[in-house]
Design a protein around this motif. Structure first.
Motif, PDB file in Angstrom:
ATOM      1  N   CYS A  54      45.991  46.326  45.621  1.00 38.49           N
ATOM      2  CA  CYS A  54      47.273  46.397  44.986  1.00 38.49           C
ATOM      3  C   CYS A  54      48.103  47.197  45.812  1.00 38.49           C
ATOM      4  O   CYS A  54      47.720  48.395  46.741  1.00 38.49           O
ATOM      5  N   SER A  55      49.515  47.083  45.777  1.00 44.69           N
ATOM      6  CA  SER A  55      50.289  47.516  46.916  1.00 44.69           C
ATOM      7  C   SER A  55      51.686  48.007  46.245  1.00 44.69           C
ATOM      8  O   SER A  55      51.904  47.531  45.304  1.00 44.69           O
ATOM      9  N   ASP A  70      50.333  43.855  41.700  1.00 43.07           N
ATOM     10  CA  ASP A  70      48.961  44.464  40.738  1.00 43.07           C
ATOM     11  C   ASP A  70      47.855  43.490  41.473  1.00 43.07           C
ATOM     12  O   ASP A  70      46.553  44.049  41.014  1.00 43.07           O
ATOM     13  N   ASP A  71      47.943  42.631  42.150  1.00 47.62           N
ATOM     14  CA  ASP A  71      46.917  41.994  42.772  1.00 47.62           C
ATOM     15  C   ASP A  71      45.616  41.570  42.156  1.00 47.62           C
ATOM     16  O   ASP A  71      44.605  42.010  42.107  1.00 47.62           O
ATOM     17  N   GLY A  72      45.944  40.866  40.726  1.00 48.77           N
ATOM     18  CA  GLY A  72      45.121  40.782  39.679  1.00 48.77           C
ATOM     19  C   GLY A  72      44.614  41.606  38.724  1.00 48.77           C
ATOM     20  O   GLY A  72      43.900  41.347  37.639  1.00 48.77           O
ATOM     21  N   PRO A  74      45.615  43.839  35.532  1.00 46.14           N
ATOM     22  CA  PRO A  74      46.594  43.715  34.404  1.00 46.14           C
ATOM     23  C   PRO A  74      48.004  44.168  34.806  1.00 46.14           C
ATOM     24  O   PRO A  74      48.138  45.076  35.307  1.00 46.14           O
ATOM     25  N   SER A  75      49.114  43.177  34.325  1.00 43.13           N
ATOM     26  CA  SER A  75      50.430  43.399  34.670  1.00 43.13           C
ATOM     27  C   SER A  75      50.796  44.780  34.350  1.00 43.13           C
ATOM     28  O   SER A  75      50.697  45.334  33.262  1.00 43.13           O
ATOM     29  N   GLY A  76      51.518  45.425  35.451  1.00 41.52           N
ATOM     30  CA  GLY A  76      51.987  46.761  35.262  1.00 41.52           C
ATOM     31  C   GLY A  76      51.054  47.982  35.098  1.00 41.52           C
ATOM     32  O   GLY A  76      51.410  48.795  35.097  1.00 41.52           O
ATOM     33  N   THR A  77      49.765  47.668  35.664  1.00 39.91           N
ATOM     34  CA  THR A  77      48.767  48.794  35.589  1.00 39.91           C
ATOM     35  C   THR A  77      48.413  49.560  37.045  1.00 39.91           C
ATOM     36  O   THR A  77      47.920  50.319  37.022  1.00 39.91           O
ATOM     37  N   ALA A  78      49.006  48.650  37.855  1.00 38.69           N
ATOM     38  CA  ALA A  78      48.753  49.194  39.287  1.00 38.69           C
ATOM     39  C   ALA A  78      50.110  49.354  40.222  1.00 38.69           C
ATOM     40  O   ALA A  78      50.365  50.540  40.614  1.00 38.69           O
ATOM     41  N   VAL A  97      48.518  50.976  49.748  1.00 37.93           N
ATOM     42  CA  VAL A  97      47.685  50.071  49.463  1.00 37.93           C
ATOM     43  C   VAL A  97      46.487  50.788  48.693  1.00 37.93           C
ATOM     44  O   VAL A  97      45.834  51.378  49.517  1.00 37.93           O
ATOM     45  N   VAL A  98      46.143  50.215  47.547  1.00 33.50           N
ATOM     46  CA  VAL A  98      45.072  50.792  47.051  1.00 33.50           C
ATOM     47  C   VAL A  98      43.993  49.705  46.854  1.00 33.50           C
ATOM     48  O   VAL A  98      44.093  48.830  46.135  1.00 33.50           O
ATOM     49  N   THR A  99      42.884  49.920  47.439  1.00 33.91           N
ATOM     50  CA  THR A  99      41.783  48.974  47.461  1.00 33.91           C
ATOM     51  C   THR A  99      40.695  49.410  46.333  1.00 33.91           C
ATOM     52  O   THR A  99      40.408  50.571  46.200  1.00 33.91           O
ATOM     53  N   ARG A 100      40.425  48.372  45.552  1.00 36.26           N
ATOM     54  CA  ARG A 100      39.363  48.843  44.385  1.00 36.26           C
ATOM     55  C   ARG A 100      38.294  48.186  44.460  1.00 36.26           C
ATOM     56  O   ARG A 100      38.162  46.739  44.579  1.00 36.26           O
ATOM     57  N   TYR A 101      37.033  48.703  44.702  1.00 37.77           N
ATOM     58  CA  TYR A 101      35.860  48.196  44.526  1.00 37.77           C
ATOM     59  C   TYR A 101      35.279  48.347  43.024  1.00 37.77           C
ATOM     60  O   TYR A 101      34.953  49.509  42.557  1.00 37.77           O
ATOM     61  N   PHE A 102      35.193  47.313  42.245  1.00 38.37           N
ATOM     62  CA  PHE A 102      34.887  47.300  41.011  1.00 38.37           C
ATOM     63  C   PHE A 102      33.444  48.096  40.677  1.00 38.37           C
ATOM     64  O   PHE A 102      32.614  47.554  41.315  1.00 38.37           O
ATOM     65  N   GLY A 103      33.405  48.984  39.735  1.00 35.41           N
ATOM     66  CA  GLY A 103      32.041  49.579  39.331  1.00 35.41           C
ATOM     67  C   GLY A 103      31.356  49.142  38.330  1.00 35.41           C
ATOM     68  O   GLY A 103      30.131  49.817  37.906  1.00 35.41           O
TER      69      GLY A 103
END
Length: 212
Positions: A54-55, A70-72, A74-78, A97-103
């Motif tokens: 997300c950026s 939001d790069d995938g 939910p809209s408006g959350t990132a 840029v916030v890179t997320r590795y889903f846990g």
């Protein structure tokens, strides 16, 4: 030309973990949308196994260019919450840029907004924010016995000394905001009983850390 601006101290990266999801915030100074987009692609390439990148970025003296993604997520959350952090800190010419590795644990809408907001805020705290102020270099020419008096004056008035040169006289190069040049010179003429001369130098931005 801006009288002053705020931006990040330097490019950098910071990481937080929330419910086993890793949020890596990368910050960079940029001056064009193309540069910002290139940075997003570089981060995607570096962290190609991550779930989201997300950026948000703000570019221009008055943040004429503002973008978020939001790069995938939910809209408006990132993207928008990230953009709001940059704007709240009055930053210019910065991309986050916030890179997320889903846990494995879903955070929900509110949780995601808090996570992405915190990721950027934390990175800004880690890296630091600077204020750049337009300042005039003024060389103050005095005799050796006058140096102590000048240094005391500069310290009391929280003025920056860029350098001091010692020859047959002493030359102290000071940094003064443009709107206070006349009053600065008048004060020194009075302080030194007229036994002082000046040479004006370059006008440029000088940055000071305001938040770390």
């Amino acid at each position: 030309m801006l009288h002053s601006y705020q931006t990040i101290k330097e490019d950098g990266q910071s990481e937080i973990e929330i419910k086993k999801s890793r949020f890596i915030c990368s910050l960079k100074r940029v001056t064009s949308e193309e540069e910002a987009k290139d940075f997003i692609q570089a981060i995607k390439k570096e962290h190609w196994k991550a779930n989201h990148h997300c950026s948000a970025f703000v570019i221009g003296e008055k943040n004429e260019i503002q973008r978020s993604s939001d790069d995938g997520e939910p809209s408006g959350t990132a993207g928008v919450p990230m953009l709001e952090v940059l704007k709240k800190n009055e930053l210019i010419n910065v991309i986050a840029v916030v890179t997320r590795y889903f846990g494995g644990t879903k955070l929900g809408t509110g949780g995601l907004i808090r996570a992405y907001t915190h990721a950027v805020s934390h990175a800004l705290e880690e890296i630091g924010i600077v204020k750049g102020t337009l300042q005039q270099e003024i060389s103050v020419h005095i005799t050796y016995p006058q140096l102590g008096k000048l240094e005391n004056y500069l310290t009391l008035n929280q003025l920056t000394i860029k350098e001091t040169n010692y020859t047959d006289k002493v030359t102290v190069v000071c940094l003064v905001t443009e709107d206070s040049v006349a009053s600065f010179k008048e004060s020194l003429i009075e302080l030194m009983n007229g036994q002082v001369s000046f040479t004006d130098g370059a006008v440029s931005y000088h940055e000071q850390l305001i938040n770390k």
